[in-house]
Design a protein around this motif. Structure first.
Motif: not given
Length: 353
Positions: A332-334, A304-313
């Protein structure tokens, strides 16, 4: 090497069933049982356990007093096994504030059947507790994992389309955590001013316990902290904590954000699930959000954090040295989901920025 467990409970049924469950599990050995803390202290002089499974309301000495003595003399991971009532939740909050690592909610009636049905949950709670770094424990964590088919956030909410949300002046902070998270959240929320952005938080914790947890943090903090209900708005100076046993999502309402609390299957073996909350932030907030993943066992929230990252968060993971259990942030870091990795003491400042 097996995890050595001591069970302290005045119920003979609970002691018997827990002993059978743990001894049948690979990697766990029950080295002794005790009817109350006085008996336990005598037995622990002979052999000290790696994890203590502790009831709260017992004769001669209550579990909270016993727990405080343990933490003062020889800090040891403690799993609280408490009744699933509001009173039990309030008492367990005190126990976790005294340093307990995990909490398991048991019913007043049908305890034997509940424990037998919760075999995997109990085993995972003990294994999570055994991994805890007690030097990092000052406060209260929770919840157990449950080994059923591991569902993704797709079971509750469709994945983001990739379309960027338009940016507004409304900023929100999304936090997910598990084992050790109650201590970590207390550290952060008590440092935040009323001018901070609105926060939506998933802390793995059983039903009925999240209300007591939110009330405790509200008393300690300058900001408002409450257990979330559908329709609650994310406002500056307010933190909303997902109710135990429910998923929480954020939704866009014009230029503002509110939460929706829904039922559904376990996601990443949890309800509430960090993955569900983070996905909703990716889908409905994008670059308007800051995502933070903190201490906890397992990998809930990593995707989910990767999805946030990819969405610009903007995204943050708590660093290993300040985590009680470096599981969720590590995963998440991995995945490359974290823009920054920082110690717990720096996260409140990052939120204010």
């Amino acid at each position: 090497m097996s995890i050595k467990v001591m069970i302290v409970d005045d119920s003979a049924v609970v002691r018997q069933v827990l002993s059978e469950i743990f001894n049948a599990s690979s990697g766990i050995e029950v080295i002794d049982v005790a009817t109350d803390p006085i008996v336990a202290m005598e037995k622990m002089k002979q052999q000290w356990p790696d994890v203590i499974v502790l009831d709260v309301e017992m004769p001669r000495m209550d579990g909270i007093t016993f727990l405080r003595q343990i933490m003062a003399s020889r800090p040891t991971p403690v799993v609280i096994c408490s009744s699933l009532t509001q009173k039990g939740a309030d008492i367990s909050m005190q126990a976790m504030a005294a340093g307990a690592v995990e909490v398991i909610a048991k019913p007043h009636a049908g305890v034997k059947q509940f424990l037998q049905d919760s075999n995997n949950l109990l085993v995972q709670a003990v294994k999570a507790a055994a991994q805890a770094r007690m030097s990092r424990m000052r406060s209260l964590p929770p919840t157990p994992l449950e080994t059923r088919p591991k569902l993704s956030a797709d079971a509750v909410l469709a994945a983001p389309t990739g379309q960027q949300m338009f940016q507004t002046t409304e900023r929100i902070v999304i936090i997910g955590t598990s084992t050790g998270g109650t201590q970590a959240l207390e550290t952060i929320l008590t440092k935040l001013p009323r001018t901070c952005p609105g926060l939506a938080i998933v802390q793995h914790m059983p039903e009925k316990f999240t209300a007591s947890f939110a009330e405790r943090l509200d008393r300690l903090s300058e900001i408002e902290v409450k257990e979330a209900a559908s329709g609650d708005r994310l406002l500056p100076g307010r933190a909303l904590i997902a109710p135990g046993g429910k998923h929480m999502m954020i939704k866009r309402s014009g230029a503002y954000y509110q939460v929706e609390v829904v039922d559904g299957p376990l996601v990443s073996r949890h309800k509430p699930s960090v993955d569900v909350l983070f996905r909703s932030a990716a889908k409905f907030a994008g670059r308007n959000a800051l995502g933070i993943i903190m201490t906890g066992m397992g990998d809930d929230g990593a995707k989910g954090l990767k999805e946030m990252h990819d969405a610009g968060a903007r995204t943050i993971a708590q660093d290993e040295d300040s985590c009680v259990v470096f599981g969720m942030p590590k995963e998440a870091i991995k995945l490359g989901a974290a823009d920054e990795v920082m110690p717990l003491d720096s996260i409140a400042k990052a939120i204010c920025r």
